[in-house]
Design an enzyme around this catalytic site. Structure first.
Site, PDB file in Angstrom:
ATOM      1  N   TYR A  95     -37.414   0.197 -41.327  1.00 27.64           N
ATOM      2  CA  TYR A  95     -37.415   1.236 -42.368  1.00 27.64           C
ATOM      3  C   TYR A  95     -37.339   0.721 -43.805  1.00 27.64           C
ATOM      4  O   TYR A  95     -38.072   1.217 -44.674  1.00 27.64           O
ATOM      5  CB  TYR A  95     -36.353   2.299 -42.066  1.00 27.64           C
ATOM      6  CG  TYR A  95     -36.840   3.237 -40.990  1.00 27.64           C
ATOM      7  CD1 TYR A  95     -37.555   4.377 -41.313  1.00 27.64           C
ATOM      8  CD2 TYR A  95     -36.643   2.949 -39.643  1.00 27.64           C
ATOM      9  CE1 TYR A  95     -38.051   5.223 -40.327  1.00 27.64           C
ATOM     10  CE2 TYR A  95     -37.136   3.786 -38.648  1.00 27.64           C
ATOM     11  CZ  TYR A  95     -37.837   4.915 -38.994  1.00 27.64           C
ATOM     12  OH  TYR A  95     -38.333   5.745 -38.021  1.00 27.64           O
ATOM     13  N   GLU A 137     -33.727   8.332 -33.604  1.00 24.97           N
ATOM     14  CA  GLU A 137     -34.294   7.296 -32.728  1.00 24.97           C
ATOM     15  C   GLU A 137     -33.202   6.517 -31.997  1.00 24.97           C
ATOM     16  O   GLU A 137     -33.359   6.154 -30.834  1.00 24.97           O
ATOM     17  CB  GLU A 137     -35.215   6.371 -33.541  1.00 24.97           C
ATOM     18  CG  GLU A 137     -36.525   7.077 -33.873  1.00 24.97           C
ATOM     19  CD  GLU A 137     -37.337   6.472 -35.007  1.00 24.97           C
ATOM     20  OE1 GLU A 137     -37.119   5.284 -35.339  1.00 24.97           O
ATOM     21  OE2 GLU A 137     -38.188   7.186 -35.563  1.00 24.97           O
TER      22      GLU A 137
END
Ligand code: FAD
Length: 403
Positions: A95, A137
């Site tokens: 990310y 997630e």
């Protein structure tokens, strides 16, 4: 959370994102692969060339900006993407790399319009949005790791059977090479195959819906060979699977994922509609419903070009003969023999109206994008509620509801 000033700045960028969103995400992916070429092992490079992936990301960024006051509005979208991310084994550490390159791409594409204030607001907003994905997630990874037969990352499976289903579709039966259990799944879910091909500098990851019911000690996928068409080359992974992968070959796959799943608590009639290879999740649902909901009325409509490319026809016929609650219809564009099908040409509203149940039903469909757009429009014209319409796009998520 984000402060109101930041939210207001993000909202002020909505029009710019509508206009330049795809330019930004295109530039973003270019930067990402320049600075982190190893990510070419993760992201489908064909979707990059086709522009589908930048478009999908631009839509997500746009939706996030639009709903920055109430990010829970986009939670269904987040969950769908997170399922795909889990299936691709995307991790929290990816990310910051994405965030950094996305901001740099914004700056580059928007030029002076991207003031420091805007970039700082987006940096903060990205952090919050990324945290939502990361936490969703993380839960998904934990769940799949802890379930019986479950695993994270890729696990080697052996192809124990390879079976031709039609001129273009072949099934592969997959069993864990370690001899262990397979994780259960919900009908409609997919797995990701990691294709490690000679002559290709990077691995290619592709999703394939599981094409039979859960509860077996193997998985089955059914793959359409994408032949060259005009200027476009043959599909990489589908051709590799058809031509190079044989019984005894090993394929690394990730655990079943996806939010396109049959609601087995719903007892209303079930309508399944597929076009071409879009039949794979439908077959899984059909095989499940006859076993788990034997009383439920099912209508299965399958459209394909002709008899030669129609996969699993015999199995569907067997099901309709054995189960009075299941009715199947076949639609061919170009039948060799017109009496081989129930309708010639394309689906249309009038015909659907004739064959669909008159009472409320749940609808699931899958197929080429144009086919799905048409299905969606017909169902809306027939006053089917959005809640009762479910579909899977065989590619980066795309809005097929716009006419
Ligand atoms: P690719 O190499 O990815 O090429 C795909 C197509 O793009 C080819 O037709 C190629 O000619 C064309 N192309 C290449 N370059 C360009 C370009 N520059 N511009 C335009 N077009 C171009 N597939 C199945 O067969 N069965 C399934 O059950 C199935 N389930 C899926 C489930 C999900 C959730 C998803 C997301 C996808 C699913 N797919 C399924 C599709 C599958 O993942 C692959 O996309 C498909 O097999 C094609 O991959 P490929 O590597 O063979 O082709």
């Amino acid at each position: 959370g984000l402060d109101q000033v930041t939210k207001d700045i993000i909202k002020s960028t909505v029009p710019v994102l509508r206009e330049h969103g795809t330019d930004i995400t295109k530039r973003f992916y270019e930067r990402l692969f320049e600075t982190h070429p190893e990510l070419k092992n993760v992201f489908n490079q064909t979707n990059q060339r086709k522009g589908d992936q930048p478009k999908a990301l631009a839509n997500t960024v746009y939706a996030a900006a639009l709903h920055i006051d109430q990010l829970e509005e986009i939670l269904p979208v987040v969950k769908q993407i997170a399922e795909k991310h889990r299936s691709l084994n995307i991790k929290a550490e990816h990310y910051p790399i994405v965030g950094e390159n996305l901001l740099l791409a914004m700056k580059e594409v928007l030029g002076d319009a991207a003031t420091d204030e805007i970039l700082q607001a987006w940096e903060r907003a990205y952090g919050v949005i990324a945290d939502v994905f990361i936490s969703v997630e993380k839960e998904m990874y934990e769940e799949v790791e802890n379930k019986p037969g479950g695993w994270v990352d890729f696990r080697d499976f052996e192809v124990v059977r390879k079976e031709k289903e039609s001129d273009v579709i072949t099934s592969f039966y997959l069993r864990p090479a370690d001899g262990g259990e397979v994780a259960s799944y919900q009908p409609g879910q997919y797995i990701t195959v990691k294709a490690e091909m000679e002559n290709e500098p990077y691995n290619q990851l592709r999703q394939y819906s599981l094409s039979w019911a859960p509860g077996n000690d193997m998985y089955r996928i059914s793959v359409k060979r994408e032949d060259p068409m005009g200027e476009f080359p043959a599909g990489k992974v589908s051709t590799y699977l058809h031509e190079k992968v044989e019984e005894g070959s090993i394929l690394p796959i990730s655990a079943p994922a996806g939010d396109f799943v049959l609601d087995q608590l719903d007892e209303r009639p079930l309508v399944l509609i597929s076009g071409g290879v879009g039949l794979t999740p439908m077959m899984s649902m059909l095989e499940t419903v006859i076993d788990k909901q034997p009383e439920r009325e099912v209508i299965y409509i399958h459209a394909s070009r002709n008899e030669r490319v129609h996969a699993m026809k015999a199995r569907v016929q067997e099901i309709t003969e054995e189960h009075a609650n299941v009715t199947a219809y076949t639609v061919y564009d170009e039948p060799a023999d017109p009496i081989a099908c129930d309708k010639t040409g394309h689906l249309d509203r009038a015909w659907l109206e004739e064959v669909l149940p008159t009472n409320q039903a749940a609808f699931y469909f899958c197929g080429p994008k144009g086919f799905m757009r048409a299905c969606y429009q017909y169902l809306k014209q027939l006053n089917v509620a959005d809640n009762d319409i479910h579909y899977e796009v065989f590619g980066p998520s795309e809005d097929i509801t716009a006419s």
